[in-house]
Every structure is written in structure tokens, then in C-alpha cells.
Enzyme design. Structure first.
Site, short mmCIF file in Angstrom:
data_model
loop_
_atom_site.label_atom_id
_atom_site.label_comp_id
_atom_site.label_asym_id
_atom_site.label_seq_id
_atom_site.Cartn_x
_atom_site.Cartn_y
_atom_site.Cartn_z
CG LEU A 53 -11.36 -5.22 -10.99
CD1 LEU A 53 -11.20 -3.72 -10.85
CD2 LEU A 53 -12.16 -5.81 -9.83
CG HIS A 83 1.94 -1.79 -15.28
ND1 HIS A 83 1.74 -3.00 -14.67
CD2 HIS A 83 2.90 -1.99 -16.23
CE1 HIS A 83 2.53 -3.91 -15.23
NE2 HIS A 83 3.23 -3.32 -16.18
N GLY A 108 0.77 -1.25 0.00
CA GLY A 108 0.00 0.00 0.00
C GLY A 108 0.79 1.29 0.00
C1 GRF Z 1 3.35 -0.99 -7.59
O1 GRF Z 1 4.61 -1.21 -8.16
C2 GRF Z 1 2.32 -0.74 -8.67
O2 GRF Z 1 2.84 -0.11 -9.78
C3 GRF Z 1 1.87 -2.14 -9.01
O3 GRF Z 1 1.88 -2.83 -7.79
C4 GRF Z 1 2.80 -2.23 -6.88
C5 GRF Z 1 2.03 -1.88 -5.66
O4 GRF Z 1 2.86 -1.38 -4.64
N1 GRF Z 1 0.59 -2.13 -9.66
P1 GRF Z 1 2.20 -0.72 -3.35
O5 GRF Z 1 1.29 -1.78 -2.72
O6 GRF Z 1 1.45 0.48 -3.78
O7 GRF Z 1 3.35 -0.40 -2.45
#
Ligand code: GRF
Length: 199
Positions: free
Chosen positions: A88, A104, A11
């Protein structure tokens, strides 16, 4: 703008959104956090900041329906996926009735899917980065709202590259939300156009 955030893991992107909202840097408020993982640190991060945070069991038959219910009860106007590891369904996207964003860790359309940073490094790219995009029916695919590049260094490991990308993620996700809060995003086909700020 009322944000509903879906997160499965640590998170840090959720945290960057909460910090930007509560710090008054963007015109938004995280009104609900939902997770498919009971002990996701993301849930704790939300609760620590006084934000309602619910675990919804993905084994439930009506899992997506429960997500939608919680989002609509919280009157979410924008849904942000922040490390949410589930795909989803089209009926969720339709049922949501509000835009859904995802972040992403690659410069899309390169390296869609899991372990994007490691695959970029293995591929030998010299520039990596991250993308905030609208969610559509395909994984890591919808119209791009913001991208940020980062250099790849000779001595990078997947971890060091991921960390450099993550710093940019934390910068551009709130920025993308602010574009929506200001009503400045116009989507035409694949292109999300960011309109100039009104005088
Ligand atoms: C991030 O690298 C995001 O780009 C990808 O998943 C990871 C989540 O990290 N979709 P966090 O839980 O926000 O620290």
C-alpha cells in the site's frame, strides 16, 4: 471495534478473525472484506458469514481510493491485512486515518517478504514463528504488536513448517486486534507497547 479486512487469497486468517468476533472472543466485528482478486476464497468466507465482501479491480487507476472509500463507508476503525499481497502506498496509509495491521509468517525482522517459511527453513533456523505488526511505509516493517515462536523440526518441509506457523497466526491475530479494541496499544517510535488491562 469495527474491522475492515483486506485479503487476496484463501483467507484462513480472515476466518480466524471472523470466528473470534462472531464467537464473542474479542470485542470486534468484521464489517467489510475487500479483495484485489475476484475469486479469492476469502470473499466467499466472508459472504458465508453475512459480511459484505467486495472485489476491487487492482487495474483500476483509483484502486487504493476505492479501497479507502469502501473502508470509510463501512466505518472501519482498524484495518487488518490478512494475506493481502499488494504494497500500500504512503498516501493510502495517510488516507486511512486508522491503524493498519499485518500478519507475517516469520519472526520479524528476519525473512521479510515472500516465502518466509521456506527461506527460514533453508537458512537453517531452529525457531521460526509469526508476527503481527503495524503497517508502515516499508514492507513487513512497522512496530511489532505480538510475536509467537514455533520450533523447527529436522524433518520439516516448507509445508509442515508453514502449517505449524499458521496455527499460531490464527491465535495471535485476534489477540492483537483485542489489544486495539481495549485501547491498550501505545506506539512510540518503533515500539508498540501493550498497556496493562485497566482494573
Ligand atoms: C499467511 O501466512 C500470512 O502470514 C501471510 O499470508 C498468508 C495468508 O494466509 N501474510 P491466509 O490467506 O490467511 O490463509
Amino acid at each position: 471495534m469495527r474491522l475492515g479486512v483486506l485479503a487476496s487469497g484463501r483467507g484462513t486468517n480472515l476466518q480466524s478473525l471472523i470466528d473470534a468476533c462472531q464467537g464473542g472472543r474479542i470485542d470486534a466485528e468484521v464489517v467489510i472484506v475487500l479483495s484485489d482478486v475476484a475469486d479469492a476464497p476469502a470473499l466467499l468466507r466472508a459472504r458465508r458469514r453475512g459480511i459484505p465482501a467486495l472485489f476491487i479491480d487492482p487495474r483500476e487507476e483509483n484502486f487504493e481510493g476505492r479501497l479507502l472509500e469502501a473502508l470509510s463507508e463501512a466505518r472501519a476503525e482498524l484495518i487488518c491485512l490478512a494475506g493481502f499481497v499488494r504494497v500500500l502506498s504512503p498516501s493510502f496509509l495517510k488516507g486511512a486515518g486508522v491503524p493498519i495491521l499485518n500478519i507475517h509468517p516469520s519472526l520479524l525482522p528476519a525473512f521479510r517478504g515472500l516465502r518466509a517459511q521456506q527461506r527460514a527453513l533453508e537458512y537453517g533456523v531452529k525457531v521460526a514463528g509469526c508476527t503481527v505488526h503495524l503497517v508502515d511505509e516499508k514492507v513487513d516493517h512497522g512496530p511489532i504488536v505480538i510475536q509467537a515462536p514455533v520450533p523447527v523440526f529436522e524433518d520439516d518441509t516448507p509445508e509442515s513448517l508453514a502449517e505449524r506457523i499458521l496455527r499460531e497466526e490464527h491465535r495471535i491475530y485476534p489477540e492483537a486486534v483485542q489489544f486495539f479494541a481495549e485501547g491498550r496499544v501505545r506506539v512510540e517510535g518503533r515500539r508498540a507497547q501493550i498497556l496493562p488491562r485497566r482494573p
